[in-house]
Design a protein around this motif. Sequence first.
Motif, mmCIF file in Angstrom:
data_model
loop_
_atom_site.group_PDB
_atom_site.id
_atom_site.type_symbol
_atom_site.label_atom_id
_atom_site.label_comp_id
_atom_site.label_asym_id
_atom_site.label_seq_id
_atom_site.Cartn_x
_atom_site.Cartn_y
_atom_site.Cartn_z
ATOM 1 N N ASP A 254 0.828 -1.218 0.000
ATOM 2 C CA ASP A 254 0.000 0.000 0.000
ATOM 3 C C ASP A 254 0.857 1.261 0.000
ATOM 4 O OD1 ASP A 254 -2.023 -1.785 0.231
ATOM 5 O OD2 ASP A 254 -2.892 -0.962 2.052
ATOM 6 N N LEU A 257 0.475 3.159 -4.872
ATOM 7 C CA LEU A 257 -0.630 2.597 -5.660
ATOM 8 C C LEU A 257 -0.575 3.221 -7.051
ATOM 9 C CD1 LEU A 257 -3.491 2.867 -2.975
ATOM 10 C CD2 LEU A 257 -1.932 0.959 -3.360
ATOM 11 N N CYS A 261 -1.435 6.473 -3.555
ATOM 12 C CA CYS A 261 -0.542 5.903 -2.540
ATOM 13 C C CYS A 261 -1.403 5.541 -1.341
ATOM 14 C CB CYS A 261 0.535 6.910 -2.136
ATOM 15 S SG CYS A 261 -0.159 8.386 -1.397
ATOM 16 N N ARG A 263 -3.051 5.526 2.308
ATOM 17 C CA ARG A 263 -3.463 6.594 3.224
ATOM 18 C C ARG A 263 -2.537 6.613 4.440
ATOM 19 N NH1 ARG A 263 -9.382 4.651 4.630
ATOM 20 N NH2 ARG A 263 -9.362 6.391 6.089
ATOM 21 N N HIS A 295 -3.464 -2.894 -4.024
ATOM 22 C CA HIS A 295 -4.865 -2.565 -4.324
ATOM 23 C C HIS A 295 -4.960 -1.737 -5.584
ATOM 24 C CE1 HIS A 295 -6.101 -3.614 -0.248
ATOM 25 N NE2 HIS A 295 -5.120 -2.865 0.203
ATOM 26 N N ARG A 314 -0.229 12.660 -6.769
ATOM 27 C CA ARG A 314 0.248 13.011 -5.419
ATOM 28 C C ARG A 314 1.770 13.108 -5.372
ATOM 29 N NH1 ARG A 314 -3.510 8.720 -2.022
ATOM 30 N NH2 ARG A 314 -5.480 9.361 -2.943
ATOM 31 N N LEU A 329 -7.480 13.910 2.539
ATOM 32 C CA LEU A 329 -8.109 12.862 1.706
ATOM 33 C C LEU A 329 -9.553 12.586 2.144
ATOM 34 C CD1 LEU A 329 -5.371 10.111 1.128
ATOM 35 C CD2 LEU A 329 -6.119 11.900 -0.440
ATOM 36 N N LEU A 331 -10.978 10.093 3.653
ATOM 37 C CA LEU A 331 -11.478 8.754 3.297
ATOM 38 C C LEU A 331 -12.213 8.158 4.496
ATOM 39 C CD1 LEU A 331 -8.208 7.360 1.662
ATOM 40 C CD2 LEU A 331 -10.279 8.071 0.453
ATOM 41 N N SER A 332 -13.250 7.377 4.213
ATOM 42 C CA SER A 332 -13.890 6.699 5.346
ATOM 43 C C SER A 332 -13.038 5.477 5.730
ATOM 44 C CB SER A 332 -15.318 6.290 4.992
ATOM 45 O OG SER A 332 -15.304 5.602 3.782
ATOM 46 N N PRO A 334 -11.751 1.748 6.399
ATOM 47 C CA PRO A 334 -12.088 0.488 5.716
ATOM 48 C C PRO A 334 -13.168 -0.278 6.480
ATOM 49 C CG PRO A 334 -9.703 0.770 5.884
ATOM 50 C CD PRO A 334 -10.316 1.874 6.683
HETATM 51 N N1 LIG Z 1 -13.107 1.310 0.863
HETATM 52 C C1 LIG Z 1 -12.130 0.345 1.238
HETATM 53 C C2 LIG Z 1 -10.913 1.005 1.860
HETATM 54 C C3 LIG Z 1 -10.221 1.956 0.951
HETATM 55 C C4 LIG Z 1 -8.922 2.406 1.609
HETATM 56 O O1 LIG Z 1 -8.928 3.106 2.590
HETATM 57 N N2 LIG Z 1 -7.797 1.916 1.061
HETATM 58 C C5 LIG Z 1 -6.515 2.127 1.699
HETATM 59 C C6 LIG Z 1 -5.700 0.885 1.533
HETATM 60 S S1 LIG Z 1 -6.397 -0.404 2.461
HETATM 61 S S2 LIG Z 1 -6.035 0.181 4.315
HETATM 62 C C7 LIG Z 1 -5.767 3.299 1.119
HETATM 63 O O2 LIG Z 1 -4.663 3.539 1.538
HETATM 64 N N3 LIG Z 1 -6.339 4.036 0.186
HETATM 65 C C8 LIG Z 1 -5.686 5.166 -0.386
HETATM 66 C C9 LIG Z 1 -6.585 5.914 -1.325
HETATM 67 O O3 LIG Z 1 -6.178 6.980 -1.741
HETATM 68 O O4 LIG Z 1 -7.669 5.389 -1.610
HETATM 69 C C10 LIG Z 1 -12.685 -0.617 2.263
HETATM 70 O O5 LIG Z 1 -13.692 -0.317 2.887
HETATM 71 O O6 LIG Z 1 -12.050 -1.661 2.451
#
Ligand SMILES: N[C@@H](CCC(=O)N[C@@H](CSS)C(=O)NCC(=O)O)C(=O)O
Length: 353
Positions: A254, A257, A261, A263, A295, A314, A329, A331-332, A334
Amino acid sequence: MAYITLLITNNQLLPETLRIWLFSSQACESMFRTARSMSGTFSSVVNFSVTEFLRRAEKLSVLQTIKSEVESNPDFPFHFPSHHKQEIERIVQHEFADARELVASLNITILNKVGNPIAMDELFENQSSTYTYLLADSTTKEALIIDPVIDTVERDAKLIQQLGLNLRYAVNTHVHADHITGSGKLKALFPGCQSVLSNLSGAKADIYLKDGEFIKIGESGRTPLALECRATPGHTNGCMSFVWHDYGAVFTGDALLIRGCGRTDFQQGSADSLFTSIHSKLFSLPDHYLVYPAHDYTGQTCSSILEEKTLNPRLTKSREEFIQIMANLNLSYPKQIDKALPANLVCGLQGDL
Ligand SMILES: N[C@@H](CCC(=O)N[C@@H](CSS)C(=O)NCC(=O)O)C(=O)O
């Protein structure tokens, strides 16, 4: 382009040959002419050699690096003339993309430096969009698997059995937060198999790897398949990337990517160290090395160091801008984080290792 693709399918060129991006219109046009003359019935280039082709490809890669430098830095003291060749540039890029798809869909035998066939399978797990990689040495039949997922262990085990492989290692690039690792289950199915993690992972494993060490399979054969371990912290403390020099590829977990890249907002994440890791440990690899991440959320399967160096939105930014991007970012978390993290600290199986 068809000719180049055929050379690849006949093991006369490496698949990464298709990853040469042609940004300079002059070099692009000349490449286009050469490829056309090599493949045509009335070819004027009759003594074309693979070495010659690769030398040309190397030059183009240097030209592209210069061009991307020019684009990001207007004071750079070197300029390409701009003229009407953009259309050719577009066609060649398009053809490369098509040929890459075609080659990816074929079952190509890859030869190592002394001509032994080696095998690699890229396997996908839908729920967490994880790539699992199975690497095997065809001479000794020894294999290792990178980032197996518990939900797809049966599929992977079936493939390992069908190929008659002896699975020696289940390697994780880090302690995953989005899925439970398949390492523990694979160990139960293949008793000789050992789990492998970075020494900085903080989780249980049979073997801990340090930065700079190598993990090998097929030692009893003519040439072992060796992966160099490069510590690439930032997404987590214990992230490790694995470089397969003989094939010209890196498994980035991870850390890096495709056009993105990992998170950095949990598991001791640090945007500052991720920036250092990617620039010092990954972007220092040769441009043509292929990038295989853990991923992808958009259907892409593979990239190259050159592509990510020049096109990753990035990583083409300054350290300060990168840190800013990563902090925003939003992000929610995982979906499986609450069960994945504790399970992965014990190899995916609460209880036995
Ligand atoms: N929606 C997915 C989780 C998505 C996520 O957070 N991916 C991580 C890697 S797995 S910890 C990440 O680093 N993403 C970086 C980005 O920019 O997307 C779930 O629910 O599993």
